[in-house]
Design a protein around this motif. Structure first.
Motif, mmCIF file in Angstrom:
data_model
loop_
_atom_site.group_PDB
_atom_site.id
_atom_site.type_symbol
_atom_site.label_atom_id
_atom_site.label_comp_id
_atom_site.label_asym_id
_atom_site.label_seq_id
_atom_site.Cartn_x
_atom_site.Cartn_y
_atom_site.Cartn_z
ATOM 1 N N GLY A 31 -13.360 -9.849 -4.466
ATOM 2 C CA GLY A 31 -12.547 -10.407 -3.397
ATOM 3 C C GLY A 31 -11.512 -9.438 -2.866
ATOM 4 N N ASP A 32 -10.740 -9.928 -1.913
ATOM 5 C CA ASP A 32 -9.714 -9.131 -1.251
ATOM 6 C C ASP A 32 -8.345 -9.758 -1.495
ATOM 7 N N GLU A 33 -7.345 -9.202 -0.847
ATOM 8 C CA GLU A 33 -6.006 -9.754 -0.920
ATOM 9 C C GLU A 33 -5.298 -9.466 0.389
ATOM 10 N N GLY A 34 -4.084 -10.028 0.532
ATOM 11 C CA GLY A 34 -3.326 -9.817 1.748
ATOM 12 C C GLY A 34 -2.531 -8.526 1.720
ATOM 13 N N ALA A 35 -1.767 -8.311 2.797
ATOM 14 C CA ALA A 35 -0.856 -7.175 2.836
ATOM 15 C C ALA A 35 0.262 -7.424 1.827
ATOM 16 N N PHE A 36 0.599 -6.382 1.073
ATOM 17 C CA PHE A 36 1.600 -6.512 0.018
ATOM 18 C C PHE A 36 2.972 -6.266 0.629
ATOM 19 N N LEU A 37 3.846 -7.269 0.553
ATOM 20 C CA LEU A 37 5.102 -7.187 1.283
ATOM 21 C C LEU A 37 6.017 -6.090 0.756
ATOM 22 N N ALA A 38 6.059 -5.897 -0.563
ATOM 23 C CA ALA A 38 6.903 -4.824 -1.102
ATOM 24 C C ALA A 38 6.482 -3.472 -0.537
ATOM 25 N N CYS A 39 5.183 -3.245 -0.467
ATOM 26 C CA CYS A 39 4.682 -1.966 0.053
ATOM 27 C C CYS A 39 5.055 -1.793 1.522
ATOM 28 N N SER A 40 5.075 -2.874 2.256
ATOM 29 C CA SER A 40 5.437 -2.803 3.669
ATOM 30 C C SER A 40 6.914 -2.446 3.833
ATOM 31 N N PHE A 41 7.762 -2.994 2.962
ATOM 32 C CA PHE A 41 9.171 -2.584 2.977
ATOM 33 C C PHE A 41 9.307 -1.113 2.583
ATOM 34 N N TRP A 42 8.503 -0.670 1.593
ATOM 35 C CA TRP A 42 8.546 0.750 1.207
ATOM 36 C C TRP A 42 8.198 1.649 2.387
ATOM 37 N N MET A 43 7.250 1.213 3.197
ATOM 38 C CA MET A 43 6.888 2.007 4.369
ATOM 39 C C MET A 43 8.076 2.122 5.320
ATOM 40 N N ALA A 44 8.781 1.015 5.531
ATOM 41 C CA ALA A 44 9.967 1.068 6.387
ATOM 42 C C ALA A 44 10.997 2.037 5.816
ATOM 43 N N ASP A 45 11.175 2.023 4.498
ATOM 44 C CA ASP A 45 12.088 2.965 3.852
ATOM 45 C C ASP A 45 11.685 4.405 4.139
ATOM 46 N N ASP A 46 10.414 4.699 3.927
ATOM 47 C CA ASP A 46 9.933 6.073 4.100
ATOM 48 C C ASP A 46 10.057 6.538 5.545
ATOM 49 N N LEU A 47 9.744 5.650 6.470
ATOM 50 C CA LEU A 47 9.867 6.014 7.877
ATOM 51 C C LEU A 47 11.313 6.380 8.210
ATOM 52 N N ALA A 48 12.255 5.622 7.652
ATOM 53 C CA ALA A 48 13.667 5.949 7.878
ATOM 54 C C ALA A 48 14.010 7.297 7.245
#
Length: 600
Positions: free
Chosen positions: A519-536
């Motif tokens: 099976g699959d899973e959804g987008a992981f919210l912690a990882c999405s926040f990490w991406m925002a951190d890295d972009l900054a």
């Protein structure tokens, strides 16, 4: 039928928690602790598995009406829900007072306008919906008993029993208040004291107001940060300082799938990053209590560090399946306990050491055993850092040399070297500096794909992994390193959903089964926040701010987040609410504020 995950509100007393749906139904409550058996397990089954609904009376063949408005009273965990009906408006206030004695769930019904017919429907089912308790009267009070547990039901309203359910039908007028309380007590003890709902409500409001006053963050999106901090406080088990990852079990990462796990335990990783957020927002007492919990939990065998423990430090968390529960929206199996407790996850050594380091750097009172623990952990890592492990995501497939695990081993050594250099501990500095260099060199040589200019999930693999976003945040490499920028951009290309949210790792195509699960899973919210951190961190501040605001928009109307976001069905999935989602929300808000992302 249970509501959508985002339909639920959290109330709790820092020892356990309940989930209340928009229609006034409590579908989940474990007593007396987060990890106890549920007396309301309708969330993972049907109404036959236990629930408690209070709301306007409705026809038997119709769905109960959902509230027209709901919200927390100020900065608290006191939930207020209002219904507008043809006969008037009614309010239900739900809360669990922080306790010294018996755990209580209190519900106060208040008439606002008109005269509104109401109904309370209480169906207690012990042992996760499996046992029908013996319900009887004792000195005018209603009590349900099964084995070691008793739950006492108190109200001034008239009640009656029908079909193994306790009902109360009543009408409220403007200003009239009728309280309902359930209290847990071991069945062999004397009855708990009679509840005092109004006094408890006042005390609960005072508690949360005073607690929030300690918050030192006053930047943009303070409402979101404070709500996340309150949620983290609610997930703390007050008697020991342990922090649960979530108050639920088996809410699925994929609706109808098998990725259903029990999160009512203390993950060292989750708790360590929670400690970081609490320290940076002024909550030193919670940080101190968690450190004391950690030292007790690992005492006697610190080299054999588990990735998770029970909320009092228990080591045995045997996993079992509850086959009488069909699961949330038929997502089976329902699991209690967690077999991942005995996995080897080398990254936790880094997370724990980073948390202890942060406590030391922010002036948390010195604890000599905490320093000794750090040294013991590095002595262990000296001989084991180069072994394969199950990694941060607890894969149930073969062990691998996960890059994130090696990076966090480097973090553990690096922070311990800093502790020794500060003069607060003694250790073989030169040897450990060489060890730090060896780990760094190993990762850069074996975990980096030169052709694609990106770090990879594990040595020799081509797959990506969102945990690689932590490389610059942990100081392993500077943000402007071309390998860091290449990794961020590769993850954006290959692990982003159409909405721009981030998957943990690929689960389709050639990568299917990488974690040993179908099976699959959804987008992981912690990882999405990490991406925002890295972009900054790499100077793409506007892009980071836009992603952060999109993530904030995923919160439910009460500001709560589950573990993941289903981009297809546009709904929250996974255990709820999730500490590992609310912590990076706080961290990203702090980072963006520091970067000047909000301008004026």
């Amino acid at each position: 039928m249970a509501g959508r995950i985002e339909d639920y509100a959290l109330i709790g007393d820092m020892q356990t928690a309940a989930l209340v749906c928009r229609d006034g139904t409590v579908d989940w409550l474990c007593l007396p602790r987060f990890d106890s058996h549920a007396i309301f397990a309708g969330l993972l089954g049907t109404e036959d598995h236990g629930f408690w609904r209070i709301g306007p009376a409705h026809a038997p063949d119709s769905a109960p009406p959902t509230s027209n408005r709901r919200g927390y009273r100020g900065d608290s965990l006191i939930l207020e829900s209002e219904w507008d009906t043809p006969r008037g408006t009614v309010r239900v206030t739900d809360f669990m007072p922080p306790r010294d004695g018996a755990p209580q769930l209190i519900r106060i019904v208040e008439g606002v306008t008109g005269r509104v017919p109401m109904r309370s429907t209480l169906r207690m089912r012990f042992s996760y919906g499996r046992l029908v308790p013996w319900v009887h009267k004792h000195d005018g009070r209603t009590v349900a008993v099964a084995g070691p547990d008793s739950v006492w039901f108190d109200t001034s309203a008239q009640t009656y029993g029908k079909a193994l359910t306790t009902y109360s039908d009543f009408t409220v007028s403007p200003g009239e208040r009728i309280a309902f309380t359930i209290s847990w007590e071991p069945s062999h003890k004397q009855p708990p004291a009679l509840p005092e709902p109004e006094q408890s409500l006042e005390a609960t409001e005072d508690f949360w107001r005073e607690w929030v006053e300690h918050c030192t963050y006053h930047g943009p999106y303070r409402e979101a940060v404070v709500r996340s901090l309150i949620t983290l406080k609610a997930l703390t088990y007050a008697p020991t300082g342990g922090i649960v990852a979530a108050p639920t079990t088996s809410l699925p990462e994929e609706i109808g799938g098998v990725r259903n796990w029990d999160y009512r335990y203390t993950w060292l990783r989750d708790a360590a990053i929670t400690l970081s957020s609490l320290l940076r927002t002024g909550y030193r007492e919670e940080a101190r209590a968690w450190r004391e919990w950690l030292l007790r939990a690992v005492a006697g065998d610190p080299e054999n560090l588990q990735i998770m423990y029970g909320i009092a430090g228990e080591r045995e968390l045997g996993e079992a399946e509850l086959d009488w529960l069909p699961g949330y929206e038929n997502s089976a199996p329902v699991r209690v306990g967690n077999g991942a407790a005995h996995q080897l996850q080398l990254d936790v050594y880094g997370e724990v050491t980073e948390a202890l380091h942060l406590g030391h750097m922010t002036g948390l009172a010195r604890n000599d055993y905490a320093s000794l623990l750090q040294l013991k952990l590095i002595h262990y890592l000296e001989n084991h850092w180069n072994e394969p492990d199950e990694g941060i995501w607890e894969v149930r497939g073969p062990r691998r040399h996960f890059v994130h695990s090696k990076v966090m081993a480097w973090v553990a050594v690096d922070r311990t070297i800093k502790l020794i250099e500060s003069g607060d501990a003694d250790g073989p500095l030169d040897r450990w500096r060489d060890l730090r260099d060896d780990i760094h060199r190993d990762v850069c040589e074996k975990g980096y794909d030169k052709e694609r200019n990106t770090f990879t999930q594990s040595y020799g693999s081509k797959e990506l992994d969102a945990s690689l976003l932590l490389i610059p945040q942990m100081g392993f490499l500077p943000p402007d390193d071309k390998r860091v920028i290449g990794t961020i951009e590769a993850i954006q290309r290959e692990l982003s959903t159409p909405d721009g949210f981030i998957l943990r790792y690929p689960t389709e195509g050639e990568a299917a089964g990488v974690d040993g699960l179908p099976g699959d899973e959804g987008a992981f919210l912690a990882c999405s926040f990490w991406m925002a951190d890295d972009l900054a961190m790499i100077g793409r501040v506007d892009e980071a701010r836009k992603l952060f605001e999109k993530l904030l928009a995923l919160r439910n109307d009460l500001g709560l987040l589950a573990e993941e976001w289903d981009p297809v069905n546009q709904r929250q999935v996974g255990n709820f609410p999730q500490a590992f989602s609310h912590v990076p929300l706080i961290d990203t808000a702090l980072r963006l504020t520091a970067s000047g992302a909000y301008g004026g």
